[in-house]
Scaffold this active site. Structure first.
Site, PDB file in Angstrom:
ATOM      1  N   LYS A  20       0.858  -1.196   0.000  1.00 46.08           N
ATOM      2  CA  LYS A  20       0.000   0.000   0.000  1.00 46.08           C
ATOM      3  C   LYS A  20       0.890   1.241   0.000  1.00 46.08           C
ATOM      4  CE  LYS A  20      -3.970   2.052   2.400  1.00 46.08           C
ATOM      5  NZ  LYS A  20      -4.942   1.924   3.500  1.00 46.08           N
ATOM      6  N   SER A  58      -9.832   2.119   2.307  1.00 48.39           N
ATOM      7  CA  SER A  58      -8.891   2.826   1.466  1.00 48.39           C
ATOM      8  C   SER A  58      -7.862   1.927   0.782  1.00 48.39           C
ATOM      9  CB  SER A  58      -8.144   3.874   2.296  1.00 48.39           C
ATOM     10  OG  SER A  58      -7.393   3.252   3.320  1.00 48.39           O
ATOM     11  N   SER A  68     -10.383  -0.176   6.555  1.00 42.77           N
ATOM     12  CA  SER A  68      -9.739  -0.116   5.236  1.00 42.77           C
ATOM     13  C   SER A  68      -9.025  -1.366   4.763  1.00 42.77           C
ATOM     14  CB  SER A  68      -8.750   1.044   5.189  1.00 42.77           C
ATOM     15  OG  SER A  68      -9.452   2.219   4.946  1.00 42.77           O
TER      16      SER A  68
HETATM   17  N1  GLN Z   1     -13.505   4.540   5.530  1.00 40.44           N
HETATM   18  C1  GLN Z   1     -12.979   5.030   6.771  1.00 40.44           C
HETATM   19  C2  GLN Z   1     -12.545   6.462   6.638  1.00 40.44           C
HETATM   20  O1  GLN Z   1     -12.706   7.013   5.591  1.00 40.44           O
HETATM   21  C3  GLN Z   1     -11.847   4.156   7.226  1.00 40.44           C
HETATM   22  C4  GLN Z   1     -10.602   4.384   6.494  1.00 40.44           C
HETATM   23  C5  GLN Z   1      -9.462   3.550   6.958  1.00 40.44           C
HETATM   24  O2  GLN Z   1      -9.641   2.544   7.624  1.00 40.44           O
HETATM   25  N2  GLN Z   1      -8.278   4.011   6.639  1.00 40.44           N
HETATM   26  O3  GLN Z   1     -12.065   7.063   7.549  1.00 40.44           O
END
Ligand code: GLN
Length: 483
Positions: A74, A149, A173
């Site tokens: 990532k 994400s 995410s």
């Molecule tokens: N979808 C959540 C957010 O936008 C979690 C994102 C994540 O876990 N990095 O904050």
């Protein structure tokens, strides 16, 4: 011989039986990346280094546990000498002088980091639509989001390009994109995996973890990702078990907590029936179901959207045009340098979070919002502590539905925030949780979430692996079911 859709275990065997060379594996990965270029899963490739590492391995075979396994990283992990953008314009030219501990651990175990995967900007999002580098597509349908994400990582594994990828999970995410792309992903206990060299979003919630096709592969990866790291003050100095050892234990008499306060009424019937079928499968494996109550669960999304933006507003203050990445041109003074760099460099969702975070931390509102959210977070943790005094794991659907179409939720941030309805509580409580494929709805995969007690990844992996010995949802690929 192809590595497409192969697991780490399978590729290890191919290497040890000399059916394929390390160089051929890496060459095939880049061919697969090319063939799947429309997925936009990668931001930066690391081809020369990867080929060199593979050739070295062919000349000097290694018995490191993951020797020669190609992995996608990532783009939130700093990688020495390799561009690291975090999905943001503000870092589009940032080349870190060091690698994150997770990257070092995986590479020391023999993994070959073939490239950096696309992601929502600074990991804020659930669909990969906030990336400066464009949307990632889901291999299960070109109009579908891969989740976020860690959407690039999930898409690359689901398309069979690589057997494994790293992800990070602040509110879901790893698990939500794993669910939407039909793969397995685990968020470890907070503190299990070092955060050093991870670009911070919300430091008290962020945790890195593995994404792969199977539970077994996640165990192999987790063995290498975990370490006690003095460079991260929240890294836990706890015994790290061999996560492979417990995979095959019988589930007889083990207890699964089924959350009675979970509001399933907002879900499609299909999601509920897929979930219930999985519970039945576990009962046939000998496990027992036990109703549990998590009375404060419904407060987890609002709590998260106070805590995470607060921490993000503080963490992202370091991107000011002076220390890292981009700097705006021709500012008339220092203040304008800050304002212009940040206005030009950050996307809308990141700006929204910084504004919310600054607001909830400001003098007049701190007690009403931030302090209150921290108190509710404590209550959520207490609910889990009580539940785990009676059960071994807790199961919920991972997401409210399968992958949705690009553009369909972008205009309403709240709809997007609800994507993490079932995943966020594990981050707030610091608990380990995994998503694994447990069905298809309209030819799209969906996942089951297994939440475990503090530091008890082994039990989650045991439940998940036993499920994968009885079902074949993890063998489904966008090209059909694997033999
Ligand atoms: N979808 C959540 C957010 O936008 C979690 C994102 C994540 O876990 N990095 O904050």
């Amino acid at each position: 011989m192809t590595i497409k859709f192969k697991t780490i275990k399978e590729i290890k065997k191919m290497i040890s039986q000399k059916e394929i060379s390390n160089k051929e594996i890496v060459q095939e990965v880049y061919k697969l990346i090319d063939e799947n270029i429309h997925l936009n899963a990668f931001v930066t490739l690391n081809e020369d280094n990867s080929l060199k590492k593979a050739e070295d391995l062919d000349n000097n075979p290694s018995d490191s546990p993951l020797a020669g396994i190609p992995i996608a990283q990532k783009d939130l992990f700093c990688t020495k000498g390799v561009r690291t953008t975090c999905g943001s314009k503000i870092l589009d030219n940032f080349i870190p002088p060091y690698s994150a501990t997770v990257i070092e651990n995986l590479e020391n175990a023999g993994c070959i980091s073939v490239g950096k995967t696309n992601m929502d900007e600074f990991a804020m999002g659930s669909s990969n639509e906030t990336s400066y580098f464009g949307n990632v597509h889901n291999p299960w349908g070109d109009k579908l989001v891969p989740g976020g994400s860690s959407g690039g990582s999930a898409s690359a594994v689901a398309a069979g390009i690589v057997p494994a990828a790293s992800g990070t999970d602040t509110g879901g995410s790893i698990r939500q994109p794993a669910s939407l792309c039909g793969i397995t992903g685990l968020k470890p206990t907070y503190g299990r995996v070092s955060r050093w060299g991870m670009i911070a979003f919300a430091s008290s919630l962020d945790q890195a973890g593995p994404m792969a096709r199977t539970v077994e592969d996640c165990a192999l990866l987790l063995n290498e990702m975990c370490s006690h790291d003095i460079k991260d003050t929240t890294s836990l100095d706890e015994n790290i078990p061999n996560f492979e050892n417990n995979l095959n234990q019988s589930l007889k008499g083990k207890k699964i907590g089924v959350v009675k306060d979970l509001d399933l009424s907002s879900l499609d019937n299909d999601v509920v029936s897929v979930y219930e079928d999985s519970l039945k499968e576990f009962v046939s494996l000998g496990a027992e179901l036990e109703d549990i109550s998590l009375p404060n669960l419904s407060l987890s999304v609002p709590t998260y959207y106070v805590v995470a933006p607060a921490e993000c507003s503080s963490n992202l203050s370091r991107f000011d045009g002076v220390k890292f990445g981009r700097r705006s041109e021709n500012p008339k003074d220092l203040e304008e340098l800050y304002i212009q760099t940040r206005s030009e460099g950050f996307g809308d969702e990141v700006k929204r979070r910084i504004l919310i975070g600054s607001y909830v931390l400001s003098a007049g509102y701190y007690d009403a919002y931030y302090k209150k959210a921290q108190q509710v977070r404590r209550l959520i943790k207490k609910d889990f502590d009580e539940a785990f005094s009676n059960v071994d794991v807790i199961m919920t659907p991972t997401t409210r539905g399968p992958a949705f179409e690009m553009g369909s939720k972008g205009s309403d941030p709240i709809q997007m925030y609800l994507e993490d309805l079932f995943t966020i509580s594990a981050n707030l409580a610091g608990l380990p949780a995994m998503s694994l494929p447990n069905g298809n709805i309209d030819k799209k995969p969906i996942g089951l979430q297994i939440i475990g007690n503090f530091l008890d990844e082994s039990t989650i992996l045991n439940f998940g692996h036993m499920y994968q010995t009885k079902t074949n949802w993890h063998m489904h690929t966008p090209d059909g079911v694997k033999e």
